[in-house]
Design an enzyme around this catalytic site. Structure first.
Site, mmCIF file in Angstrom:
data_model
loop_
_atom_site.group_PDB
_atom_site.id
_atom_site.type_symbol
_atom_site.label_atom_id
_atom_site.label_comp_id
_atom_site.label_asym_id
_atom_site.label_seq_id
_atom_site.Cartn_x
_atom_site.Cartn_y
_atom_site.Cartn_z
ATOM 1 N N HIS A 53 -1.221 1.488 7.743
ATOM 2 C CA HIS A 53 -0.037 0.767 7.317
ATOM 3 C C HIS A 53 -0.380 -0.705 7.109
ATOM 4 C CE1 HIS A 53 3.084 3.897 8.938
ATOM 5 N NE2 HIS A 53 2.202 4.417 8.101
ATOM 6 N N GLU A 55 0.623 -3.464 8.446
ATOM 7 C CA GLU A 55 0.348 -4.277 9.631
ATOM 8 C C GLU A 55 -1.089 -4.094 10.121
ATOM 9 O OE1 GLU A 55 4.543 -2.474 10.259
ATOM 10 O OE2 GLU A 55 2.754 -2.096 9.044
ATOM 11 N N CYS A 87 2.373 1.452 14.728
ATOM 12 C CA CYS A 87 1.903 0.081 14.481
ATOM 13 C C CYS A 87 2.286 -0.848 15.622
ATOM 14 C CB CYS A 87 2.501 -0.445 13.176
ATOM 15 S SG CYS A 87 1.897 0.406 11.715
ATOM 16 N N TRP A 173 8.686 8.076 -35.041
ATOM 17 C CA TRP A 173 8.816 7.405 -33.759
ATOM 18 C C TRP A 173 9.704 6.188 -33.921
ATOM 19 C CZ3 TRP A 173 7.143 9.986 -29.704
ATOM 20 C CH2 TRP A 173 6.105 10.888 -29.856
ATOM 21 N N LEU A 207 5.132 15.553 -22.058
ATOM 22 C CA LEU A 207 5.568 14.678 -20.962
ATOM 23 C C LEU A 207 4.446 14.362 -19.975
ATOM 24 C CD1 LEU A 207 9.076 16.256 -20.208
ATOM 25 C CD2 LEU A 207 8.553 14.299 -21.661
#
Length: 372
Positions: A53, A55, A87, A173, A207
């Site tokens: 993380h 931290e 953490c 387009w 896509l």
């Protein structure tokens, strides 16, 4: 420390947090800065789910002793075991004397728990510096955690007079080649790309997103009557990039079985609303699958339903310097009853791309019911 100084350091932490965009799923984006005296001695951000993380990254990068230093972190430090240890334990052991937290963690597993643990161990905690900015940064995560629903961005490419297509229905387009490349990059920052069946039948899109390490956004098709062609590009490429077809209970079971047997194709049955896929049930079911962000690229009908229904969270318009005329409007639906009911685009960002004007923003207006 004066508020202006604290805000400056927290903004630096927010800038670091943004570097993790599109990589931390299903975790939030988090940044951390450690200051000793008036000098920044460490910086860190959460790179991807399963890694240290923010931290911990910051403490590991420290260029000076952490004892009596001050930490600035954009989200409450965790105090539970997930893929990584808490953490809070590392912060306590480090000797850091104070932690500035932008916002509490909305996740009920940790909300308030990390702050209480730090306070209990003699570490001062200040909550709320740059609160609005931090909440906006992780708005998709907050919606997902608190409501169990996917966060939806509606993307539209239109002419300057608000049309999606010419009179004969052609739309390729409207936007520039540069804009289309940008859209591929935007897809890559989402967990799934969504269209309605009419877009599939008309354009046969693939896509596909821009390539990113370990990131292949799924494709979602809203298809209440299961009309998707089995030889469509989406079905043909499902073994490469997952395809989720969302339909209703009254569809052909034989076709459903055939499609489900194809590698990478998943059939999801959602509630029906007026003969179409119920959008609220759709977002709930996608949330259950861990899909935090959806990038919707359907036509005017889907865009109108998402926006008018209050299911859309963000919008991005690619506005080409072209005039098409006619009635192929980019957003369908009934429209707002009066100008005072207009749906406001907040935090609007306006830029250009390949000659197109790009408008991005968050939907929060009088006409927005906010179901999403």
């Amino acid at each position: 420390m004066k508020n202006c100084e604290a805000e400056r350091y927290m903004r630096l932490a927010l800038d670091l947090a943004r570097k993790g965009e599109g990589r931390t799923h299903p975790n939030p984006m988090v940044g951390a800065v450690i200051v000793s005296g008036k000098k920044v001695i460490a910086r860190g951000y959460h790179h991807k789910a399963g890694s240290d993380h923010a931290e911990i990254m910051a403490m590991k990068s420290s260029k000076g002793p952490l004892k009596n230093a001050v930490m600035f972190v954009t989200l409450e430090p965790c105090d539970h075991y997930g893929k990584t240890p808490p953490c809070t334990s590392s912060i306590i052991e480090s000797g850091i004397k104070k932690v500035y937290v932008a916002i509490k963690d909305p996740n009920p597993i940790n909300s308030g728990r990390g702050i209480r643990k730090l306070l209990k161990n003699g570490i001062a905690v200040d909550v709320g510096i740059c609160r609005k900015e931090a909440a906006y940064l992780n708005r998709a995560y907050i919606k997902f955690i608190t409501k169990g629903l996917s966060y939806v961005t509606v993307k539209l490419a239109q002419s300057i007079d608000g049309k999606l297509a010419a009179r004969d229905g052609t739309s390729k387009w409207i936007s520039s080649a540069e804009s289309r490349q940008l859209v591929k990059k935007m897809r890559a920052y989402s967990d799934a790309v969504m269209v309605g069946i009419n877009t599939v039948l008309k354009d046969d899109p693939a896509l596909l997103a821009a390539k990113r390490p370990g990131k292949k956004p799924a494709r979602i098709v809203l298809d209440s009557r299961l009309r998707i062609p089995e030889n469509s590009r989406l079905v043909k490429t499902a073994d490469i990039v997952p395809l989720i077809i969302v339909t209703t209970p009254d569809v052909s079971s034989k076709k459903s079985v055939r499609l489900a047997r194809k590698s990478g194709v998943e059939i999801v049955i959602a509630k029906s609303s007026g003969g179409k896929v119920d959008l609220e049930d759709l977002l709930k079911k996608m949330g259950e699958k861990g899909i935090v962000k959806i990038f919707s690229e359907g036509g005017g009908t889907l865009a109108g339903a998402l926006i008018e229904g209050g299911f859309a969270d963000d919008v991005v318009f690619f506005i080409a310097p072209k005039i098409l005329g006619g009635n192929k409007f980019s957003i369908g639906g009934k429209g707002v009853p009066g100008i005072k009911d207009a749906i406001v685009i907040e935090r609007a960002e306006i830029s250009t791309c390949g000659g197109d004007v790009v408008v991005r923003g968050n939907l929060r207006g009088e006409g927005q019911r906010g179901k999403g």
